[in-house]
Each structure stands twice: as C-alpha cells, then as structure tokens.
Design a protein around this motif. Structure first.
Motif, PDB file in Angstrom:
ATOM      1  N   PHE A   5       0.820  -1.204   0.000  1.00 38.06           N
ATOM      2  CA  PHE A   5       0.000   0.000   0.000  1.00 38.06           C
ATOM      3  C   PHE A   5       0.857   1.257   0.000  1.00 38.06           C
ATOM      4  CE2 PHE A   5      -3.401  -2.839   1.579  1.00 38.06           C
ATOM      5  CZ  PHE A   5      -4.412  -2.447   0.716  1.00 38.06           C
ATOM      6  N   MET A   6       1.928   1.253   0.764  1.00 42.58           N
ATOM      7  CA  MET A   6       2.794   2.425   0.825  1.00 42.58           C
ATOM      8  C   MET A   6       3.446   2.705  -0.517  1.00 42.58           C
ATOM      9  SD  MET A   6       4.544   1.830   4.582  1.00 42.58           S
ATOM     10  CE  MET A   6       5.657   3.220   4.418  1.00 42.58           C
ATOM     11  N   GLU A   7       3.881   1.633  -1.206  1.00 48.59           N
ATOM     12  CA  GLU A   7       4.623   1.816  -2.455  1.00 48.59           C
ATOM     13  C   GLU A   7       3.721   2.078  -3.646  1.00 48.59           C
ATOM     14  OE1 GLU A   7       7.744  -0.632  -5.344  1.00 48.59           O
ATOM     15  OE2 GLU A   7       7.133  -1.454  -3.399  1.00 48.59           O
ATOM     16  N   HIS A   8       2.660   1.286  -3.782  1.00 44.33           N
ATOM     17  CA  HIS A   8       1.847   1.342  -4.998  1.00 44.33           C
ATOM     18  C   HIS A   8       0.606   2.212  -4.891  1.00 44.33           C
ATOM     19  CE1 HIS A   8       4.165  -1.661  -7.152  1.00 44.33           C
ATOM     20  NE2 HIS A   8       4.230  -2.350  -6.024  1.00 44.33           N
ATOM     21  N   ILE A   9       0.162   2.512  -3.695  1.00 49.83           N
ATOM     22  CA  ILE A   9      -1.057   3.309  -3.550  1.00 49.83           C
ATOM     23  C   ILE A   9      -0.731   4.696  -3.026  1.00 49.83           C
ATOM     24  CG2 ILE A   9      -3.288   3.455  -2.389  1.00 49.83           C
ATOM     25  CD1 ILE A   9      -3.310   0.383  -2.416  1.00 49.83           C
ATOM     26  N   GLN A  10      -0.011   4.761  -1.917  1.00 51.14           N
ATOM     27  CA  GLN A  10       0.393   6.081  -1.402  1.00 51.14           C
ATOM     28  C   GLN A  10       1.536   6.670  -2.204  1.00 51.14           C
ATOM     29  OE1 GLN A  10      -0.620   6.089   3.307  1.00 51.14           O
ATOM     30  NE2 GLN A  10       1.470   6.037   2.697  1.00 51.14           N
ATOM     31  N   GLY A  11       2.464   5.819  -2.641  1.00 53.79           N
ATOM     32  CA  GLY A  11       3.688   6.310  -3.250  1.00 53.79           C
ATOM     33  C   GLY A  11       4.747   6.527  -2.182  1.00 53.79           C
ATOM     34  N   ASN A  12       5.985   6.541  -2.591  1.00 51.44           N
ATOM     35  CA  ASN A  12       7.083   6.688  -1.645  1.00 51.44           C
ATOM     36  C   ASN A  12       7.406   8.147  -1.319  1.00 51.44           C
ATOM     37  OD1 ASN A  12       7.736   3.918  -1.222  1.00 51.44           O
ATOM     38  ND2 ASN A  12       8.578   3.850  -3.283  1.00 51.44           N
ATOM     39  N   GLU A  13       6.898   9.074  -2.127  1.00 49.50           N
ATOM     40  CA  GLU A  13       7.199  10.479  -1.908  1.00 49.50           C
ATOM     41  C   GLU A  13       6.239  11.094  -0.890  1.00 49.50           C
ATOM     42  OE1 GLU A  13       7.059  12.498  -5.607  1.00 49.50           O
ATOM     43  OE2 GLU A  13       8.762  11.436  -6.476  1.00 49.50           O
ATOM     44  N   VAL A  14       6.763  11.967  -0.060  1.00 48.26           N
ATOM     45  CA  VAL A  14       5.936  12.710   0.888  1.00 48.26           C
ATOM     46  C   VAL A  14       5.171  13.789   0.122  1.00 48.26           C
ATOM     47  CG1 VAL A  14       5.966  14.269   2.870  1.00 48.26           C
ATOM     48  CG2 VAL A  14       7.469  12.261   2.828  1.00 48.26           C
TER      49      VAL A  14
END
Length: 210
Positions: free
Chosen positions: A75-84
């Motif tokens: 979820f962090m990588e593919h949905i939220q993305g790694n960028e703030v």
C-alpha cells in the motif's frame, strides 16, 4: 499494480481503510490476517475484500491469508507512493483549524501539512499545531517554496472558485474540497468533494430506513 484492470471507484475508496487496518495490525504485532478478520474489523464482506485485492495481483495465499508487513509495504509503495506529499490548508477558520489540529500521520505518514492560509489578520503569522498561517498574498510563493502538491479548501463558497484557479495556476495537483460548490478546474487536476451537509442527509436517510 495490475494496469490491465480498471479499478472501480468503490474499490479505490476502500483502499485507505485497508491501509489503516494493516498499519494498526503491524503496530499490534500481528504477522498475518485472513480476509475474514479484515471483514470483521472493517464490516466489509470477505468476497468484496478478495475482489478488491484481485485488482492488484496475488496479494495473499489460500490457507495462509495476508502477510501484514508485505501488504503494508504494498500500500505504501503502490497506492500512497514513496514520496511525501506536502499539503496546505486554505482557510484556517473553525473547520480549517480543526483539520490543522488533527494528527494526519495517524492515517497517512506520507502527508505533511506545511502551511495554512487565511485572510484574517488576527491569525496570520500565528501557528496552529506547529503550522504557520500565511496571508493568501503569499500563496504562490509558498506553494513553490515548499513544493506543495495538495490543498485542502475550507473557504466560503463565494471565494472558492477563484482560489481554486489560483491554486491550479500555482502548481497544485489535487484539491480536497470541503466547500459546497463544485469546482471548475483544468483536466489533470483531481478534486475530491466532501459536502458535510450531503453526508449528514445521507446518514439521516439510512437511519430512517434501517
């Protein structure tokens, strides 16, 4: 993420619920969960959960369930993305102040509220929950300086469209709109509307028909 399948809007709206569930599970020291456990926690039937997850490939294993750490990373990588994502709140009145005092990191640790804007001289220059309130005259400069991607709009309806146009021209990519009007913005700018009066009316309707 499986790009061959179009993900329904209903599924997209449930993704933050899944993310929060896996984040809380990790905090609790849980290693793996079943679709039944997710269903009971979120009040979403198991078949819907499995169908939602199927849009993103094989996320779990039959008889094993879902690995909490793997799903959280997904979820962090593919949905939220790694960028703030840097966020600004436009309008620091009652609702804007309440949002500034809300701990967004509890639901999304990739979101950073970096600025607020308000035309009220009594609060310009003050801080609300460590976020400085600027005058709208500084909007474009601050959006550029802080690389602000998202704006949360809590202004009166009569000034919201003009502010939305300024935000788009300044480089904002997404707007969370708490005003009661539908904003007319360029293609490529995503606007998510939250009308509290409509949500309350929907609640009253469902209560009446339980």
């Amino acid at each position: 993420m499986n790009s061959k399948k179009k993900i329904p809007n209903a599924t997209m709206k449930r993704l933050p619920l899944y993310y929060r569930f896996f984040k809380n599970s990790e905090k609790s020291g849980v290693d793996r969960v079943s679709s039944r456990e997710i269903s009971e926690a979120l009040d979403i039937d198991s078949a819907t959960i499995r169908r939602d997850f199927s849009y993103f490939g094989e996320l779990g294993r039959k008889g094993y369930g879902y690995n909490v750490k793997s799903l959280l990373n997904f979820f962090m990588e593919h949905i939220q993305g790694n960028e703030v994502k840097n966020v600004a709140i436009i309008g620091a009145g009652n609702l804007g102040s309440a949002l500034l005092n809300y701990k967004f990191s509890n639901i999304n640790d990739r979101m950073n509220v970096v600025a607020a804007f308000d035309s009220n001289d009594e609060i310009v220059g003050t801080s609300i929950n460590d976020t400085l309130v600027y005058h709208p005259d500084e909007l474009e400069d601050m959006v550029s300086r802080h690389n602000i991607d998202v704006a949360i709009l809590t202004l009166p309806a009569e000034v919201s469209q003009a502010m939305a146009e300024r935000l788009v021209d300044a480089g904002i990519k997404g707007i969370l709109n708490f005003t009661p009007i539908r904003l007319d913005v360029n293609d490529g700018i995503y606007v998510h509307n939250i009308d509290l009066s409509v949500e309350l009316q929907a609640l009253f309707f469902y209560m009446k028909h339980i």
